[in-house]
Design a protein around this motif. Structure first.
Motif, PDB file in Angstrom:
ATOM      1  N   TRP A  24       0.829  -1.215   0.000  1.00 43.82           N
ATOM      2  CA  TRP A  24       0.000   0.000   0.000  1.00 43.82           C
ATOM      3  C   TRP A  24       0.863   1.265   0.000  1.00 43.82           C
ATOM      4  O   TRP A  24       0.353   2.361   0.151  1.00 43.82           O
ATOM      5  CB  TRP A  24      -0.933   0.004   1.214  1.00 43.82           C
ATOM      6  N   LEU A  25       2.164   1.101  -0.200  1.00 41.29           N
ATOM      7  CA  LEU A  25       3.086   2.244  -0.243  1.00 41.29           C
ATOM      8  C   LEU A  25       3.577   2.471  -1.675  1.00 41.29           C
ATOM      9  O   LEU A  25       4.750   2.760  -1.910  1.00 41.29           O
ATOM     10  CB  LEU A  25       4.272   1.991   0.701  1.00 41.29           C
ATOM     11  N   ARG A  26       2.673   2.365  -2.641  1.00 40.12           N
ATOM     12  CA  ARG A  26       3.040   2.455  -4.051  1.00 40.12           C
ATOM     13  C   ARG A  26       3.455   3.870  -4.451  1.00 40.12           C
ATOM     14  O   ARG A  26       4.305   4.048  -5.299  1.00 40.12           O
ATOM     15  CB  ARG A  26       1.849   2.021  -4.920  1.00 40.12           C
ATOM     16  N   TYR A  27       2.800   4.874  -3.892  1.00 45.68           N
ATOM     17  CA  TYR A  27       3.095   6.276  -4.186  1.00 45.68           C
ATOM     18  C   TYR A  27       3.074   6.560  -5.682  1.00 45.68           C
ATOM     19  O   TYR A  27       3.945   7.246  -6.214  1.00 45.68           O
ATOM     20  CB  TYR A  27       4.459   6.670  -3.597  1.00 45.68           C
ATOM     21  N   THR A  53      15.826   7.513  12.994  1.00 46.97           N
ATOM     22  CA  THR A  53      14.379   7.615  12.778  1.00 46.97           C
ATOM     23  C   THR A  53      14.019   8.899  12.056  1.00 46.97           C
ATOM     24  O   THR A  53      13.149   8.907  11.168  1.00 46.97           O
ATOM     25  CB  THR A  53      13.629   7.511  14.119  1.00 46.97           C
ATOM     26  N   GLN A  54      14.680   9.997  12.384  1.00 43.64           N
ATOM     27  CA  GLN A  54      14.454  11.238  11.634  1.00 43.64           C
ATOM     28  C   GLN A  54      14.827  11.058  10.168  1.00 43.64           C
ATOM     29  O   GLN A  54      14.118  11.517   9.267  1.00 43.64           O
ATOM     30  CB  GLN A  54      15.262  12.379  12.244  1.00 43.64           C
ATOM     31  N   ALA A  55      15.951  10.383   9.927  1.00 44.35           N
ATOM     32  CA  ALA A  55      16.379  10.159   8.545  1.00 44.35           C
ATOM     33  C   ALA A  55      15.370   9.295   7.796  1.00 44.35           C
ATOM     34  O   ALA A  55      15.057   9.550   6.621  1.00 44.35           O
ATOM     35  CB  ALA A  55      17.758   9.505   8.528  1.00 44.35           C
ATOM     36  N   ALA A  56      14.834   8.266   8.466  1.00 45.50           N
ATOM     37  CA  ALA A  56      13.827   7.413   7.837  1.00 45.50           C
ATOM     38  C   ALA A  56      12.559   8.206   7.533  1.00 45.50           C
ATOM     39  O   ALA A  56      11.936   8.032   6.480  1.00 45.50           O
ATOM     40  CB  ALA A  56      13.511   6.228   8.741  1.00 45.50           C
ATOM     41  N   THR A  57      12.184   9.110   8.434  1.00 43.50           N
ATOM     42  CA  THR A  57      10.980   9.931   8.232  1.00 43.50           C
ATOM     43  C   THR A  57      11.157  10.850   7.038  1.00 43.50           C
ATOM     44  O   THR A  57      10.278  10.948   6.168  1.00 43.50           O
ATOM     45  CB  THR A  57      10.691  10.754   9.499  1.00 43.50           C
ATOM     46  N   ARG A  58      12.286  11.530   6.986  1.00 41.83           N
ATOM     47  CA  ARG A  58      12.527  12.444   5.867  1.00 41.83           C
ATOM     48  C   ARG A  58      12.590  11.688   4.550  1.00 41.83           C
ATOM     49  O   ARG A  58      12.013  12.124   3.538  1.00 41.83           O
ATOM     50  CB  ARG A  58      13.818  13.237   6.097  1.00 41.83           C
ATOM     51  N   ALA A  59      13.272  10.551   4.546  1.00 39.25           N
ATOM     52  CA  ALA A  59      13.395   9.765   3.316  1.00 39.25           C
ATOM     53  C   ALA A  59      12.023   9.288   2.833  1.00 39.25           C
ATOM     54  O   ALA A  59      11.740   9.279   1.628  1.00 39.25           O
ATOM     55  CB  ALA A  59      14.321   8.578   3.551  1.00 39.25           C
ATOM     56  N   GLU A  60      11.164   8.888   3.765  1.00 44.44           N
ATOM     57  CA  GLU A  60       9.833   8.405   3.373  1.00 44.44           C
ATOM     58  C   GLU A  60       9.006   9.533   2.779  1.00 44.44           C
ATOM     59  O   GLU A  60       8.288   9.344   1.777  1.00 44.44           O
ATOM     60  CB  GLU A  60       9.118   7.793   4.568  1.00 44.44           C
ATOM     61  N   LEU A  61       9.068  10.711   3.378  1.00 38.49           N
ATOM     62  CA  LEU A  61       8.317  11.840   2.839  1.00 38.49           C
ATOM     63  C   LEU A  61       8.827  12.242   1.459  1.00 38.49           C
ATOM     64  O   LEU A  61       8.028  12.516   0.551  1.00 38.49           O
ATOM     65  CB  LEU A  61       8.386  13.013   3.809  1.00 38.49           C
ATOM     66  N   ASP A 202      12.111  -2.733   3.802  1.00 36.01           N
ATOM     67  CA  ASP A 202      10.763  -2.520   3.271  1.00 36.01           C
ATOM     68  C   ASP A 202       9.705  -3.160   4.172  1.00 36.01           C
ATOM     69  O   ASP A 202       8.592  -2.624   4.313  1.00 36.01           O
ATOM     70  CB  ASP A 202      10.669  -3.064   1.849  1.00 36.01           C
ATOM     71  N   TYR A 203      10.032  -4.280   4.777  1.00 43.35           N
ATOM     72  CA  TYR A 203       9.149  -4.891   5.770  1.00 43.35           C
ATOM     73  C   TYR A 203       8.933  -3.931   6.937  1.00 43.35           C
ATOM     74  O   TYR A 203       7.802  -3.730   7.393  1.00 43.35           O
ATOM     75  CB  TYR A 203       9.790  -6.195   6.240  1.00 43.35           C
ATOM     76  N   ALA A 204      10.012  -3.318   7.413  1.00 44.49           N
ATOM     77  CA  ALA A 204       9.909  -2.377   8.529  1.00 44.49           C
ATOM     78  C   ALA A 204       9.094  -1.152   8.129  1.00 44.49           C
ATOM     79  O   ALA A 204       8.262  -0.666   8.909  1.00 44.49           O
ATOM     80  CB  ALA A 204      11.301  -1.970   8.996  1.00 44.49           C
ATOM     81  N   ARG A 205       9.316  -0.627   6.920  1.00 43.91           N
ATOM     82  CA  ARG A 205       8.542   0.519   6.443  1.00 43.91           C
ATOM     83  C   ARG A 205       7.055   0.195   6.418  1.00 43.91           C
ATOM     84  O   ARG A 205       6.218   0.981   6.877  1.00 43.91           O
ATOM     85  CB  ARG A 205       8.983   0.922   5.036  1.00 43.91           C
ATOM     86  N   ALA A 206       6.706  -0.966   5.860  1.00 41.74           N
ATOM     87  CA  ALA A 206       5.296  -1.341   5.754  1.00 41.74           C
ATOM     88  C   ALA A 206       4.657  -1.456   7.128  1.00 41.74           C
ATOM     89  O   ALA A 206       3.538  -0.985   7.345  1.00 41.74           O
ATOM     90  CB  ALA A 206       5.166  -2.660   4.987  1.00 41.74           C
ATOM     91  N   VAL A 241      18.118  -3.208  11.710  1.00 47.60           N
ATOM     92  CA  VAL A 241      17.368  -2.715  10.552  1.00 47.60           C
ATOM     93  C   VAL A 241      16.024  -2.139  10.991  1.00 47.60           C
ATOM     94  O   VAL A 241      15.576  -1.103  10.496  1.00 47.60           O
ATOM     95  CB  VAL A 241      17.154  -3.852   9.532  1.00 47.60           C
ATOM     96  N   PHE A 242      15.382  -2.791  11.941  1.00 48.47           N
ATOM     97  CA  PHE A 242      14.024  -2.410  12.330  1.00 48.47           C
ATOM     98  C   PHE A 242      13.986  -1.208  13.269  1.00 48.47           C
ATOM     99  O   PHE A 242      12.981  -0.487  13.320  1.00 48.47           O
ATOM    100  CB  PHE A 242      13.330  -3.579  13.038  1.00 48.47           C
ATOM    101  N   ARG A 243      15.050  -0.997  14.028  1.00 46.34           N
ATOM    102  CA  ARG A 243      15.023  -0.011  15.122  1.00 46.34           C
ATOM    103  C   ARG A 243      14.606   1.387  14.676  1.00 46.34           C
ATOM    104  O   ARG A 243      13.789   2.032  15.358  1.00 46.34           O
ATOM    105  CB  ARG A 243      16.396   0.002  15.807  1.00 46.34           C
ATOM    106  N   PRO A 244      15.115   1.906  13.558  1.00 42.47           N
ATOM    107  CA  PRO A 244      14.687   3.264  13.162  1.00 42.47           C
ATOM    108  C   PRO A 244      13.186   3.378  12.902  1.00 42.47           C
ATOM    109  O   PRO A 244      12.631   4.479  12.942  1.00 42.47           O
ATOM    110  CB  PRO A 244      15.486   3.521  11.873  1.00 42.47           C
ATOM    111  N   TYR A 245      12.538   2.253  12.669  1.00 36.22           N
ATOM    112  CA  TYR A 245      11.108   2.261  12.358  1.00 36.22           C
ATOM    113  C   TYR A 245      10.259   1.920  13.580  1.00 36.22           C
ATOM    114  O   TYR A 245       9.063   1.644  13.456  1.00 36.22           O
ATOM    115  CB  TYR A 245      10.828   1.286  11.211  1.00 36.22           C
TER     116      TYR A 245
END
Length: 713
Positions: A24-27, A53-61, A202-206, A241-245
């Motif tokens: 569901w993260l097709r964008y 976690t901040q880096a993961a947030t910015r990258a996702e946006l 990608d598992y962690a992002r989802a 791998v999972f910790r930032p998420y």
């Protein structure tokens, strides 16, 4: 006419093929009417990256906005134009600190999304007290955009209702997945810790996108090797791998590990050496994984070792592990899926009988993990009587996302309504309104720990779950674990828009299909409260004739109890009296054959074949009607889907169409085999208009499936 068709084809080229990996993260690019408005509201991004976690947030946006709007907004340290998107915490962002937003009470994971004015410019702020809350808020904001929702006057305040929102992977160390229908385990233990497959991120992002904050990496039928130093290094790599998420790792612990890998002669929870071994093992785990979540334990069930092997209670066993984890902040999730070696009068009674006497005896960092129903993830079960019966012990609900009893990966069965059904069920533990949701979120009994677990349907298949529509069940679990009061239909619409298309001409019929799909499976598999009628071992296909073997309660005949006189398991006061485990108002309703909801009739009562149903039909005719109704619903789903090919890419449309064809064939098989069998007891003709099964009963009984997927081996 041909010229018009050619012009249309030139204007609207075929949609790009998709394999489902993006979930569901097709964008994908939005329609111009939405994209233009959103570009103006995201003209620049003010977001830091000082922590992972901040880096993961910015990258996702950046990733999401670029995909949805065609270009990522420029990064900025200040608001210099209208439409800035500001993300962070008061501690990480001077802008957010200056706004003075009321983030108090949001907790570690909550967030605000608000339309504000900064230096004379309209802006949108995603604010939280901690970085992980800001990440969750970013996913919420992207979800609004993906669904084409208005964002001009946002005022969102969210925090999770449940603390622990955990996936349980029934994955073995050899990558075989018990009850898995999507390929091998995604954990490639042999290549870990040195190779960290990008799919882990990608598992962690989802999971972060739907608020899941924990994962149990290995099967509840645990292998003690997972606790050895070699595997703890691998576990630590995944945790990194999972910790930032915001995702903690947990492990299923084998109760006999002190013997199998510790060299002790016993695993008795009262033995000082055993207690010391578990304390040392916990210390070792936390040296590898400082934020380790804790242990999940299956004990004294289906042959697994446990405290009862030593004459101890479930509380004794759970408290042994809780003592070892407590100094580190870890918890124990002790499963209530238990049944004794002795053949029971009624297996549905056993968990209640074994756990309720120990209410209040469990340590403060123990949760008892209870399946939604008392048998085993059946297509429909009444809510488990333990909910509401243990006010002094935190109860964590366990749902099955993988469809062990609902057609594996090929049958379309959206489980949101099933989850919603049990969450809304009223236990009457403290009067009317004592819903299961209020039990597990702690508001009814003031539990200090709260949570929900879901048995994952994730595997190495490119689309993660074996079929595209099974992704919706992973999604629905996460959304309802975040907030059990959410609406299953609204969740289905969210998922459909994000996964396939925002076109109302597609969304409306697909959501309608999804909302009736689970009921259709109940109809063609286990109507009117029938249960546990599947093939032995692999649980594939109809086998209501199964009898014999090592345990009566592993057979179908134990549960349906069909005779010439009638059918159903009598759990009323005149039978096993399992109804007495519910609060009196519930027990009176379930125990009265005239008041029990018809969907539970044969769960609680053995009734004559001529019993008059509310439709006016006798039971036998109603049973046949329900079987046929389920098959007809699948036929209508196929027809609906066939008409939607222009709205999505051909690759995904073709796979869903093929799976619906399988579902129709197998639904018909369920109907025919079940009717052929039960008619031998009812002795009654089929109702007018109902076709007889095309084969004699012996044909269906002779079918064998030695390599059906997902068996426990």
């Amino acid at each position: 006419m041909l010229g018009v068709w050619l012009l249309a084809a030139w204007i609207a080229p075929p949609l790009r093929a998709e394999d489902g990996y993006d979930l569901w993260l097709r964008y994908r690019a939005l329609a111009p009417e939405h994209a233009d408005a959103y570009r103006a509201a995201a003209s620049q991004l003010v977001a830091g990256d000082a922590t992972p976690t901040q880096a993961a947030t910015r990258a996702e946006l950046l990733r999401g906005l670029e995909g949805l709007l065609g270009a990522a907004p420029p990064l900025s340290a200040a608001v210099t134009r209208p439409g800035a998107l500001i993300v962070g915490t008061p501690a990480s962002s001077p802008l957010i600190a200056r706004l003075g937003l009321q983030t108090g009470g949001l907790g570690r994971e909550g967030y605000l999304i608000r339309s504000v004015v900064v230096d004379g410019h309209a802006a949108t702020v995603i604010a939280a007290d901690e970085d992980i809350g800001a990440l969750y808020g970013a996913f919420h904001f992207l979800r609004l955009l993906q669904g084409g929702q208005p964002i001009a006057r946002l005022d969102v305040r969210e925090r999770p209702r449940l603390q622990r929102r955990v996936l349980n992977h029934w994955d073995n160390l050899d990558r075989y997945v018990e009850r898995g229908y999507a390929g091998q385990s995604i954990w490639d233990w042999h290549k870990l810790p040195d190779w960290r497959d990008p799919c882990y991120t990608d598992y962690a992002r989802a999971n972060a996108s739907i608020g899941v904050n924990g994962t149990v990496l290995n099967n509840v039928n645990a292998n003690a090797q997972i606790l050895t130093p070699m595997y703890l290094e691998k576990v630590a790599a995944l945790a990194g791998v999972f910790r930032p998420y915001g995702i903690r790792v947990y492990l299923s612990a084998r109760f006999s590990a002190p013997i199998e890998i510790g060299g002790l002669a016993t695993a008795d929870p009262q033995d000082p050496a055993v207690r010391r071994w578990w304390r040392d093992k916990a210390d070792e785990i936390y040296r590898h994984v400082p934020d380790f979540g804790g242990f999940l334990v299956k004990a004294n069930s289906e042959g697994q070792p446990g405290p009862q092997d030593y004459g101890r209670s479930h509380a004794d066993g759970a408290n042994l592990l809780a003592e070892a984890l407590a100094p580190h902040g870890g918890i124990v999730m002790w499963r209530a899926f238990v049944y004794s070696h002795e053949e029971p009068e009624d297996r549905a009674r056993q968990a209640y009988s074994e756990f309720v006497p120990h209410d209040g005896a469990f340590a403060g960092n123990v949760m008892v993990q209870v399946k939604n129903g008392a048998i085993d993830f059946q297509p429909r079960e009444p809510f488990h009587p333990l909910f509401g019966a243990m006010p002094s012990t935190p109860l964590m609900m366990e749902l099955q996302i993988t469809k062990e009893y609902l057609g594996f990966a090929t049958h379309l069965a959206y489980l949101g309504p099933m989850y919603e059904e049990v969450l809304k069920a009223d236990t009457h533990a403290r009067g009317k309104g004592s819903t299961v949701a209020r039990v597990i979120d702690g508001s009814l009994h003031r539990y200090a720990l709260t949570g929900m677990a879901g048995v994952a349907n994730i595997g190495s298949d490119r689309n993660w779950s074996g079929s595209h529509f099974d992704q919706a069940n992973w999604y629905a679990f996460g959304r309802l674990a975040w907030n059990p009061a959410l609406d299953a239909r609204a969740i289905a619409e969210e998922w459909t828009r994000m996964t396939f298309s925002n076109d109302p001409a597609f969304v409306a019929p697909v959501v309608e299909m999804m909302m009736g799909s689970r009921e259709a499976v109940v109809d063609y598999m286990t109507p009117l409260g029938l249960h546990h009628l599947m093939g032995r071992g692999h649980h594939y296909g109809p086998a209501p004739w199964v009898e014999g073997g090592p345990r009566a309660d592993w057979t179908s005949v134990y549960y349906h109890r069909a005779t010439r006189e009638g059918i159903g398991f009598d759990r009323s006061a005149s039978g096993s009296n399992a109804v007495a485990q519910y609060a009196p108002p519930v027990a009176r309703r379930f125990g009265d054959v005239g008041r029990v909801p018809e969907e539970y009739l044969l769960w609680f009562h053995h009734v004559p074949w001529d019993h008059r149903m509310r439709s006016g039909r006798p039971l036998w005719e109603e049973l046949v009607h329900r079987y046929a109704r389920g098959v007809d619903y699948v036929k209508r789903m196929r027809a609906t889907w066939d008409g939607l090919g222009a709205h999505i890419d051909g690759e995904r449309h073709a796979q869903v169409a093929a799976f619906l064809a399988i579902q129709q064939k197998e639904a018909q098989w369920w109907r025919d085999a079940s009717i052929a069998y039960f008619q031998t007891f009812s002795g009654r003709p089929l109702p007018a208009g109902q076709a007889p099964p095309p084969h004699p009963l012996e044909h269906y009984k002779a079918l064998q499936f030695p390599h059906a997927p997902g068996d426990g081996r």
